[in-house]
Write an enzyme that holds these catalytic residues in place. Structure first.
Site, mmCIF file in Angstrom:
data_model
loop_
_atom_site.group_PDB
_atom_site.id
_atom_site.type_symbol
_atom_site.label_atom_id
_atom_site.label_comp_id
_atom_site.label_asym_id
_atom_site.label_seq_id
_atom_site.Cartn_x
_atom_site.Cartn_y
_atom_site.Cartn_z
ATOM 1 N N GLU A 157 -1.928 -3.863 8.019
ATOM 2 C CA GLU A 157 -1.124 -4.573 9.013
ATOM 3 C C GLU A 157 0.031 -3.705 9.459
ATOM 4 O O GLU A 157 0.390 -3.662 10.632
ATOM 5 C CB GLU A 157 -0.608 -5.886 8.425
ATOM 6 N N GLU A 158 0.617 -2.999 8.502
ATOM 7 C CA GLU A 158 1.820 -2.217 8.772
ATOM 8 C C GLU A 158 1.540 -0.948 9.570
ATOM 9 O O GLU A 158 2.458 -0.265 9.986
ATOM 10 C CB GLU A 158 2.520 -1.844 7.454
ATOM 11 N N ASP A 212 -1.201 -5.077 2.561
ATOM 12 C CA ASP A 212 -0.560 -3.759 2.490
ATOM 13 C C ASP A 212 0.960 -3.847 2.621
ATOM 14 O O ASP A 212 1.512 -4.842 3.067
ATOM 15 C CB ASP A 212 -1.114 -2.833 3.584
HETATM 16 ZN ZN LIG Z 1 4.622 -8.405 7.013
#
Ligand SMILES: [Zn+2]
Length: 389
Positions: free
Chosen positions: A139-140, A78
């Site tokens: 992840e973000e 992502d």
């Molecule tokens: Zn990253």
């Protein structure tokens, strides 16, 4: 050995596929084809329901030519916003967007680097042990893909996350972090007719803010209030203000004391206002603190650090150990008992529309990864007790 043109083309096409958090599906489908064509076994886990993404984490396994412990390679699929309709530019060896969106080198440069390394392994028929590739979602937005992953599906004892800038550095230490929400509850009233009946929550929140030490607290500790909302109209005394923030530190005690200190600053303001009033009267404070992630601390003598160092040495390069101020999937894997050193791909100015990456740096990252994969396979028995040749 690295095919620069192929690497550039891979990166260009991956970057052009939008994959903002929770919408990684199209990229994941594309990657499945690419990985299968390279001989990897690909599957998706069932985390989509928990993360809200339109795909699970992608897990690929490349069988080794002989028996050896697997090596884990991790990257995230992502990107942050604005990340739709990315127009990839490549001029004088540098990839950039057109300035309207991010580029997404964070973290597609890592995926392109891993794919190119697999291409070279196959093309040159290089002996290697099993490689597990884990490409996460979300992840973000709080490391959600990694957080919900069933780590039982990973056999590798350790590995690398390719999610940094420095191609001659390995991050082995990252902070712990808390996030918090503070609700300042005042009392509404007509601002013109009866302001004395109201309690202005914005005013109280502002007083709380002024008392704070914010930003960098010391070399290993930071904090931030990054979001605020409150009020309804100019003629209404505002009854509610919500603030959200975070604190990070490499030192657990400092993290807890900074977090507590922020909440205390607002409590002091509220208590001062309430002095001499009945205990159940407004204003009031509601606070919530949550753990974002726990710190990572990989010892500098860990085999994964040694492996990266020896790989760099073979290329005539340095490899410095570094500490990071940010959290990443590696924090979650460390909690799950799988240490990941974070390697760089050359990505720069990430999370901005000025993000860029040099092809040359990605080539260097592939070269390093290839050395790591080969050295891992031939690592001395005592460092890899499970290694059987
Ligand atoms: Zn990253």
């Amino acid at each position: 050995m690295v095919n620069a043109e192929r690497l550039a083309e891979t990166f260009r096409s991956l970057a052009a596929i939008g994959s903002v958090s929770r919408r990684e599906g199209a990229l994941a489908a594309d990657l499945r084809c690419r990985l299968e064509a390279l001989g990897a076994e690909v599957r998706f886990d069932d985390t989509a329901a928990k993360t809200g993404s339109n795909t699970g984490n992608l897990m690929a396994r490349l069988k080794g030519s002989r028996q050896a412990p697997a090596l884990l390679l991790n990257a995230h699929m992502d990107t942050v916003l604005p990340g739709e309709g990315i127009a990839v530019r490549f001029e004088e060896g540098v990839f950039r967007s057109d300035g309207k969106t991010i580029l997404g080198a964070d973290d597609k440069s890592a995926i392109a680097v891993i794919l190119e390394a697999l291409n070279v392994l196959r093309e040159k028929n290089i002996a290697h042990g099993p490689v597990e590739i884990l490409l996460t979602t979300c992840e973000e937005i709080g490391l959600a893909g990694a957080r919900h992953l069933d780590s039982g599906s990973i056999t590798a004892p350790y590995g690398y996350a390719l999610d940094g800038s420095d191609t001659e550095g390995i991050i082995i230490q990252a902070p712990s972090a808390n996030r918090f929400e503070i609700r300042v509850i005042g009392k509404d009233a007509h601002a013109g007719a009866h302001p004395e009946n109201g309690i202005n929550a914005i005013h109280l929140a502002a007083k709380g803010m002024t008392d704070l030490t914010i930003g960098r607290i010391d070399w290993e500790t930071t904090c931030n209030i990054g979001w605020i909302e409150g009020g309804t109209a100019t003629n209404v005394v505002p009854a509610l203000v919500t603030l959200r923030g975070e604190a990070r530190s490499h030192d657990e005690a400092k993290l807890q004391s900074v977090t507590a200190g922020i909440l205390a600053a607002f409590e002091r303001v509220i208590n001062a206002y309430r002095e001499g009033r009945p205990p159940d009267e407004l204003p009031r404070l509601e606070t919530r603190v949550e753990r974002s992630y726990s710190g990572t601390r990989i010892p500098p003598e860990h085999p994964l650090v040694d492996l990266a160092r020896r790989a760099a040495q073979k290329l005539g390069r340095g490899m410095r150990t570094k500490i990071s101020g940010g959290g990443s999937d590696a924090n979650i894997f460390f909690e799950k008992g799988i240490p990941l050193g974070i390697l760089g791909t050359g990505m720069r100015e990430i999370h901005t529309v000025r993000e860029y990456i040099r092809l040359e740096d990605m080539i260097r990252a592939v070269e390093l990864l290839l050395e790591i994969i080969q050295l891992h396979f031939f690592a001395p028995g005592k460092k890899n007790p499970k290694l059987k040749l």
